[in-house]
Design a protein around this motif. Structure first.
Motif, PDB file in Angstrom:
ATOM      1  N   ASP A  40       0.859  -1.182   0.000  1.00 23.17           N
ATOM      2  CA  ASP A  40       0.000   0.000   0.000  1.00 23.17           C
ATOM      3  C   ASP A  40       0.894   1.231   0.000  1.00 23.17           C
ATOM      4  O   ASP A  40       1.465   1.595   1.031  1.00 23.17           O
ATOM      5  N   VAL A  41       1.012   1.864  -1.161  1.00 22.06           N
ATOM      6  CA  VAL A  41       1.909   3.013  -1.319  1.00 22.06           C
ATOM      7  C   VAL A  41       1.452   4.170  -0.441  1.00 22.06           C
ATOM      8  O   VAL A  41       2.246   4.756   0.296  1.00 22.06           O
ATOM      9  N   LYS A  52       6.171   8.927  -2.332  1.00 20.52           N
ATOM     10  CA  LYS A  52       4.905   8.280  -2.675  1.00 20.52           C
ATOM     11  C   LYS A  52       4.405   8.764  -4.029  1.00 20.52           C
ATOM     12  O   LYS A  52       3.974   7.965  -4.862  1.00 20.52           O
ATOM     13  N   GLN A  53       4.469  10.088  -4.243  1.00 18.83           N
ATOM     14  CA  GLN A  53       4.010  10.648  -5.513  1.00 18.83           C
ATOM     15  C   GLN A  53       4.847  10.123  -6.678  1.00 18.83           C
ATOM     16  O   GLN A  53       4.317   9.812  -7.747  1.00 18.83           O
ATOM     17  N   LEU A  54       6.175  10.024  -6.478  1.00 16.50           N
ATOM     18  CA  LEU A  54       7.062   9.494  -7.523  1.00 16.50           C
ATOM     19  C   LEU A  54       6.698   8.064  -7.876  1.00 16.50           C
ATOM     20  O   LEU A  54       6.605   7.708  -9.060  1.00 16.50           O
ATOM     21  N   ILE A  55       6.488   7.237  -6.871  1.00 16.24           N
ATOM     22  CA  ILE A  55       6.147   5.834  -7.102  1.00 16.24           C
ATOM     23  C   ILE A  55       4.800   5.726  -7.815  1.00 16.24           C
ATOM     24  O   ILE A  55       4.668   4.987  -8.789  1.00 16.24           O
ATOM     25  N   LEU A  56       3.811   6.492  -7.356  1.00 17.16           N
ATOM     26  CA  LEU A  56       2.488   6.451  -7.976  1.00 17.16           C
ATOM     27  C   LEU A  56       2.537   6.897  -9.426  1.00 17.16           C
ATOM     28  O   LEU A  56       1.852   6.344 -10.284  1.00 17.16           O
ATOM     29  N   LYS A  57       3.373   7.897  -9.714  1.00 23.11           N
ATOM     30  CA  LYS A  57       3.470   8.418 -11.083  1.00 23.11           C
ATOM     31  C   LYS A  57       4.219   7.444 -11.995  1.00 23.11           C
ATOM     32  O   LYS A  57       3.754   7.108 -13.081  1.00 23.11           O
ATOM     33  N   LYS A  58       5.382   6.969 -11.539  1.00 24.24           N
ATOM     34  CA  LYS A  58       6.224   6.137 -12.397  1.00 24.24           C
ATOM     35  C   LYS A  58       5.703   4.713 -12.561  1.00 24.24           C
ATOM     36  O   LYS A  58       6.024   4.048 -13.537  1.00 24.24           O
ATOM     37  N   MET A  59       4.926   4.228 -11.603  1.00 23.25           N
ATOM     38  CA  MET A  59       4.429   2.857 -11.689  1.00 23.25           C
ATOM     39  C   MET A  59       2.908   2.814 -11.761  1.00 23.25           C
ATOM     40  O   MET A  59       2.282   1.882 -11.263  1.00 23.25           O
ATOM     41  N   SER A  60       2.308   3.820 -12.407  1.00 20.16           N
ATOM     42  CA  SER A  60       0.854   3.920 -12.459  1.00 20.16           C
ATOM     43  C   SER A  60       0.212   2.700 -13.128  1.00 20.16           C
ATOM     44  O   SER A  60      -0.901   2.313 -12.776  1.00 20.16           O
ATOM     45  N   ILE A  63      -0.122  -0.080 -10.378  1.00 21.24           N
ATOM     46  CA  ILE A  63      -0.774   0.248  -9.115  1.00 21.24           C
ATOM     47  C   ILE A  63      -2.285   0.345  -9.325  1.00 21.24           C
ATOM     48  O   ILE A  63      -2.749   0.957 -10.284  1.00 21.24           O
ATOM     49  N   SER A  64      -3.051  -0.254  -8.394  1.00 20.73           N
ATOM     50  CA  SER A  64      -4.511  -0.236  -8.498  1.00 20.73           C
ATOM     51  C   SER A  64      -5.054   1.150  -8.151  1.00 20.73           C
ATOM     52  O   SER A  64      -4.330   2.015  -7.663  1.00 20.73           O
ATOM     53  N   LYS A  65      -6.340   1.343  -8.370  1.00 16.73           N
ATOM     54  CA  LYS A  65      -6.989   2.637  -8.107  1.00 16.73           C
ATOM     55  C   LYS A  65      -6.881   3.056  -6.643  1.00 16.73           C
ATOM     56  O   LYS A  65      -6.829   4.240  -6.339  1.00 16.73           O
ATOM     57  N   ASN A  66      -6.845   2.084  -5.741  1.00 15.16           N
ATOM     58  CA  ASN A  66      -6.741   2.426  -4.318  1.00 15.16           C
ATOM     59  C   ASN A  66      -5.290   2.475  -3.827  1.00 15.16           C
ATOM     60  O   ASN A  66      -5.037   2.427  -2.628  1.00 15.16           O
TER      61      ASN A  66
END
Length: 137
Positions: A40-41, A52-60, A63-66
């Motif tokens: 859970d990022v 967290k923002q970097l991980i969410l952006k680069k591995m979108s 990563i699931s919607k939640n």
């Protein structure tokens, strides 16, 4: 590189063993050897907001919607080896996502590349001029 402790991130991961999909023989339908890692990022206590923002952006795409990163491994026959494999994948992905991007240094095009572009342009325009019938022989 941003500071983070990968071991603390691994402690936050949830490992689930499931049966592998697909055709198989004596082992595959009975044994839960596939391992799924869930991370859970957004809920991580060891990452900064920027990380967290970097991980969410680069591995979108992973990563699931939640905000849960899921990685699985079913290439090996045992759960233990698959867990090691999925942990290795996780380490690699997190390091790649948090690696700082290098600034691009602008360079001038080489003389040869400029000549090639102009020659190609001249050849193309000659082709078009020939097709239209508007040419001098």
């Amino acid at each position: 590189m941003m500071e983070f402790d990968i071991e603390k991130l691994i402690e936050e991961c949830v490992f689930t063993a499931v049966r592998s999909s697909g055709s198989g023989g004596q082992n595959v339908n009975k044994v839960a050897s596939k391992v799924v890692l869930s991370f859970d990022v957004n809920g991580s206590e060891n990452l900064t907001e920027l990380q967290k923002q970097l991980i969410l952006k680069k591995m979108s795409n992973r990563i699931s919607k939640n905000g849960v990163l899921q990685i699985s491994s079913d290439s090996e026959r045992t759960q233990w080896i698959n867990k090691k494999a999925v942990t290795g994948k996780f380490r690699l992905l997190i390091r790649e996502a948090l690696k700082p991007e290098r600034k691009r240094i602008a360079t001038k095009p080489t003389f040869q590349s400029v000549q090639k572009r102009l020659d190609d342009k001249k050849r193309q325009s000659g082709k078009k001029r020939f097709r239209s019938g508007d040419f001098d022989v």
